[in-house]
Design a protein around this motif. Structure first.
Motif, PDB file in Angstrom:
ATOM      1  N   PHE A   1       0.868  -1.171   0.000  1.00 51.03           N
ATOM      2  CA  PHE A   1       0.000   0.000   0.000  1.00 51.03           C
ATOM      3  C   PHE A   1       0.907   1.225   0.000  1.00 51.03           C
ATOM      4  CE2 PHE A   1      -2.298  -3.494   1.783  1.00 51.03           C
ATOM      5  CZ  PHE A   1      -3.531  -3.399   1.173  1.00 51.03           C
ATOM      6  N   ILE A   2       0.677   2.104  -0.952  1.00 50.26           N
ATOM      7  CA  ILE A   2       1.543   3.271  -1.111  1.00 50.26           C
ATOM      8  C   ILE A   2       0.703   4.533  -0.937  1.00 50.26           C
ATOM      9  CG2 ILE A   2       3.151   4.491  -2.632  1.00 50.26           C
ATOM     10  CD1 ILE A   2       3.485   1.777  -4.138  1.00 50.26           C
TER      11      ILE A   2
ATOM     12  N   LYS B   1      -3.201   0.557  -3.819  1.00 55.25           N
ATOM     13  CA  LYS B   1      -3.000  -0.857  -3.499  1.00 55.25           C
ATOM     14  C   LYS B   1      -2.284  -1.446  -4.698  1.00 55.25           C
ATOM     15  CE  LYS B   1      -5.558  -5.106  -2.540  1.00 55.25           C
ATOM     16  NZ  LYS B   1      -6.926  -5.676  -2.364  1.00 55.25           N
ATOM     17  N   THR B   2      -1.108  -2.032  -4.480  1.00 47.82           N
ATOM     18  CA  THR B   2      -0.288  -2.516  -5.585  1.00 47.82           C
ATOM     19  C   THR B   2       0.086  -3.980  -5.413  1.00 47.82           C
ATOM     20  OG1 THR B   2       1.830  -1.928  -4.559  1.00 47.82           O
ATOM     21  CG2 THR B   2       0.720  -0.198  -5.828  1.00 47.82           C
ATOM     22  N   ALA B   3       0.367  -4.630  -6.514  1.00 44.92           N
ATOM     23  CA  ALA B   3       0.852  -6.012  -6.496  1.00 44.92           C
ATOM     24  C   ALA B   3       2.026  -6.120  -7.457  1.00 44.92           C
ATOM     25  CB  ALA B   3      -0.261  -6.978  -6.910  1.00 44.92           C
ATOM     26  N   THR B   4       3.141  -6.592  -6.925  1.00 46.85           N
ATOM     27  CA  THR B   4       4.337  -6.818  -7.737  1.00 46.85           C
ATOM     28  C   THR B   4       4.897  -8.194  -7.393  1.00 46.85           C
ATOM     29  OG1 THR B   4       5.744  -5.741  -6.088  1.00 46.85           O
ATOM     30  CG2 THR B   4       4.926  -4.352  -7.890  1.00 46.85           C
ATOM     31  N   GLY B   5       5.902  -8.605  -8.137  1.00 42.64           N
ATOM     32  CA  GLY B   5       6.484  -9.925  -7.934  1.00 42.64           C
ATOM     33  C   GLY B   5       7.637  -9.967  -6.965  1.00 42.64           C
ATOM     34  N   SER B   6       8.211  -8.800  -6.639  1.00 42.61           N
ATOM     35  CA  SER B   6       9.389  -8.782  -5.770  1.00 42.61           C
ATOM     36  C   SER B   6       9.585  -7.380  -5.204  1.00 42.61           C
ATOM     37  CB  SER B   6      10.641  -9.175  -6.569  1.00 42.61           C
ATOM     38  OG  SER B   6      10.919  -8.182  -7.549  1.00 42.61           O
ATOM     39  N   THR B   7      10.462  -7.283  -4.221  1.00 47.80           N
ATOM     40  CA  THR B   7      10.780  -5.963  -3.676  1.00 47.80           C
ATOM     41  C   THR B   7      11.498  -5.114  -4.725  1.00 47.80           C
ATOM     42  OG1 THR B   7      12.799  -6.863  -2.671  1.00 47.80           O
ATOM     43  CG2 THR B   7      10.857  -6.653  -1.253  1.00 47.80           C
TER      44      THR B   7
ATOM     45  N   ALA C   1       0.570  -2.361 -12.209  1.00 43.60           N
ATOM     46  CA  ALA C   1       0.811  -2.853 -10.849  1.00 43.60           C
ATOM     47  C   ALA C   1      -0.168  -2.263  -9.833  1.00 43.60           C
ATOM     48  CB  ALA C   1       2.239  -2.553 -10.422  1.00 43.60           C
ATOM     49  N   VAL C   2      -0.849  -1.192 -10.189  1.00 39.84           N
ATOM     50  CA  VAL C   2      -1.805  -0.561  -9.271  1.00 39.84           C
ATOM     51  C   VAL C   2      -3.149  -1.263  -9.412  1.00 39.84           C
ATOM     52  CG1 VAL C   2      -3.035   1.570  -8.676  1.00 39.84           C
ATOM     53  CG2 VAL C   2      -0.608   1.661  -9.321  1.00 39.84           C
ATOM     54  N   LEU C   3      -3.579  -1.893  -8.313  1.00 38.16           N
ATOM     55  CA  LEU C   3      -4.860  -2.592  -8.291  1.00 38.16           C
ATOM     56  C   LEU C   3      -6.012  -1.659  -7.950  1.00 38.16           C
ATOM     57  CD1 LEU C   3      -3.761  -5.758  -6.273  1.00 38.16           C
ATOM     58  CD2 LEU C   3      -3.820  -5.451  -8.762  1.00 38.16           C
ATOM     59  N   GLU C   4      -5.748  -0.722  -7.041  1.00 41.45           N
ATOM     60  CA  GLU C   4      -6.760   0.236  -6.599  1.00 41.45           C
ATOM     61  C   GLU C   4      -6.092   1.579  -6.334  1.00 41.45           C
ATOM     62  OE1 GLU C   4      -8.796  -1.192  -3.095  1.00 41.45           O
ATOM     63  OE2 GLU C   4      -9.131  -3.174  -3.962  1.00 41.45           O
TER      64      GLU C   4
ATOM     65  N   ILE D   1      -3.426  16.773 -10.070  1.00 40.96           N
ATOM     66  CA  ILE D   1      -4.363  15.655  -9.926  1.00 40.96           C
ATOM     67  C   ILE D   1      -4.684  14.977 -11.257  1.00 40.96           C
ATOM     68  CG2 ILE D   1      -6.747  15.058  -9.298  1.00 40.96           C
ATOM     69  CD1 ILE D   1      -6.441  16.984  -6.905  1.00 40.96           C
ATOM     70  N   PRO D   2      -5.089  15.695 -12.308  1.00 38.72           N
ATOM     71  CA  PRO D   2      -5.444  14.995 -13.555  1.00 38.72           C
ATOM     72  C   PRO D   2      -4.311  14.142 -14.129  1.00 38.72           C
ATOM     73  CG  PRO D   2      -6.254  17.252 -13.615  1.00 38.72           C
ATOM     74  CD  PRO D   2      -5.361  17.135 -12.410  1.00 38.72           C
ATOM     75  N   ALA D   3      -3.100  14.673 -14.141  1.00 41.65           N
ATOM     76  CA  ALA D   3      -1.963  13.913 -14.686  1.00 41.65           C
ATOM     77  C   ALA D   3      -1.658  12.701 -13.811  1.00 41.65           C
ATOM     78  CB  ALA D   3      -0.730  14.802 -14.803  1.00 41.65           C
ATOM     79  N   PHE D   4      -1.752  12.879 -12.499  1.00 36.62           N
ATOM     80  CA  PHE D   4      -1.512  11.763 -11.589  1.00 36.62           C
ATOM     81  C   PHE D   4      -2.547  10.663 -11.806  1.00 36.62           C
ATOM     82  CE2 PHE D   4      -2.506   9.540  -7.655  1.00 36.62           C
ATOM     83  CZ  PHE D   4      -1.282   8.956  -7.374  1.00 36.62           C
ATOM     84  N   GLN D   5      -3.806  11.034 -11.854  1.00 38.88           N
ATOM     85  CA  GLN D   5      -4.867  10.045 -12.038  1.00 38.88           C
ATOM     86  C   GLN D   5      -4.724   9.317 -13.372  1.00 38.88           C
ATOM     87  OE1 GLN D   5      -8.552  12.185 -11.379  1.00 38.88           O
ATOM     88  NE2 GLN D   5      -8.343  12.043  -9.159  1.00 38.88           N
ATOM     89  N   ALA D   6      -4.366  10.018 -14.407  1.00 38.88           N
ATOM     90  CA  ALA D   6      -4.172   9.384 -15.720  1.00 38.88           C
ATOM     91  C   ALA D   6      -3.011   8.396 -15.678  1.00 38.88           C
ATOM     92  CB  ALA D   6      -3.930  10.448 -16.793  1.00 38.88           C
ATOM     93  N   ALA D   7      -1.914   8.779 -15.036  1.00 39.84           N
ATOM     94  CA  ALA D   7      -0.747   7.893 -14.951  1.00 39.84           C
ATOM     95  C   ALA D   7      -1.058   6.634 -14.151  1.00 39.84           C
ATOM     96  CB  ALA D   7       0.434   8.638 -14.318  1.00 39.84           C
ATOM     97  N   VAL D   8      -1.792   6.787 -13.070  1.00 43.34           N
ATOM     98  CA  VAL D   8      -2.149   5.646 -12.228  1.00 43.34           C
ATOM     99  C   VAL D   8      -3.070   4.690 -12.984  1.00 43.34           C
ATOM    100  CG1 VAL D   8      -3.464   4.994 -10.164  1.00 43.34           C
ATOM    101  CG2 VAL D   8      -1.721   6.764 -10.026  1.00 43.34           C
ATOM    102  N   GLN D   9      -3.972   5.227 -13.790  1.00 38.66           N
ATOM    103  CA  GLN D   9      -4.877   4.384 -14.588  1.00 38.66           C
ATOM    104  C   GLN D   9      -4.086   3.470 -15.520  1.00 38.66           C
ATOM    105  OE1 GLN D   9      -8.114   3.854 -14.610  1.00 38.66           O
ATOM    106  NE2 GLN D   9      -8.805   5.455 -13.233  1.00 38.66           N
ATOM    107  N   GLU D  10      -2.954   3.939 -16.001  1.00 34.51           N
ATOM    108  CA  GLU D  10      -2.137   3.175 -16.952  1.00 34.51           C
ATOM    109  C   GLU D  10      -1.178   2.199 -16.276  1.00 34.51           C
ATOM    110  OE1 GLU D  10      -2.558   3.287 -20.299  1.00 34.51           O
ATOM    111  OE2 GLU D  10      -4.267   4.576 -19.794  1.00 34.51           O
ATOM    112  N   GLU D  11      -0.996   2.330 -14.972  1.00 37.30           N
ATOM    113  CA  GLU D  11      -0.013   1.515 -14.259  1.00 37.30           C
ATOM    114  C   GLU D  11      -0.601   0.154 -13.894  1.00 37.30           C
ATOM    115  OE1 GLU D  11       3.038  -0.047 -13.157  1.00 37.30           O
ATOM    116  OE2 GLU D  11       3.364   2.068 -13.636  1.00 37.30           O
TER     117      GLU D  11
END
Length: 143
Positions: free
Chosen positions: A66-67, A105-111, A89-92, A77-87
Motif C-alpha cells: 500500500f503506497i 494498493k499494488t501487487a508486484t512480484g518482488s521488492t 501494478a496498481v490494483l486500486e 491531480i489529472p496527470a496523476f490520475q491518468a498515470a495511475v490508470q495506466e499503471e
C-alpha cells in the motif's frame, strides 16, 4: 433493497459464478424471481458488473503493498490520475482526506519490482512529492 436482495448479493460476492438456480435453492425463492431480482439489481446500478478474482501468487504478483502519495498541488491531480490508470501494478487507487492525498494498493512480484514502481514510475509523475509504503505480510480478508 430488502433482505432477499442482500442475501442474493452476499451469495454472488462469495461466488460470482453461482447459478441463479443454486441461489434460488439457497434462499428458497423461485428461479424466475431470483433472475428478475438480479436483473433489477443490475439495471438499478447496485450490481456494477462481474469480474474474475485472480490469484496474485499464481500470477507471480505475491508482494502486496500500500503506497500513500502526496501531491504538491491540486493542479497535478489529472496527470496523476491518468498515470495511475495506466499503471498495471496498481490494483486500486483511492483519493483520501487527511495527511496523504492518495492510497494505492499494488501487487508486484518482488521488492525489486516494487522499488522500480515507486522510484522509477510513481515518483516520476509530475507533482508527486512524497510516498510512504507499507508491505502486507498476509491478507486476512479481501473482496
Amino acid at each position: 433493497m430488502d433482505t432477499i436482495d442482500r442475501d442474493i448479493i452476499r451469495l454472488l460476492r462469495a461466488d460470482g459464478r453461482m447459478s441463479h438456480s443454486e441461489i434460488s435453492k439457497q434462499i428458497h425463492l423461485s428461479l424466475p424471481a431470483v433472475s428478475e431480482r438480479i436483473r433489477k439489481l443490475e439495471a438499478g446500478g447496485c450490481i456494477d458488473g462481474f469480474t474474475v478474482k485472480l490469484n496474485r501468487e499464481y500470477m507471480g504478483l505475491g508482494l502486496l503493498a500500500f503506497i500513500f502519495i502526496t501531491l504538491e498541488r491540486p493542479e497535478h491531480i489529472p496527470a496523476f490520475q491518468a498515470a495511475v490508470q495506466e499503471e498495471e501494478a496498481v490494483l486500486e487507487c483511492h483519493h483520501l482526506a487527511g495527511e496523504f492525498d492518495y492510497l494505492l494498493k499494488t501487487a508486484t512480484g518482488s521488492t525489486k519490482q516494487l522499488e522500480e514502481l515507486i522510484s522509477l514510475r510513481l515518483k516520476q509523475i509530475p507533482g508527486v512529492i512524497k510516498t510512504n509504503t507499507m508491505i502486507a505480510l498476509s491478507t486476512i480478508k479481501e473482496l
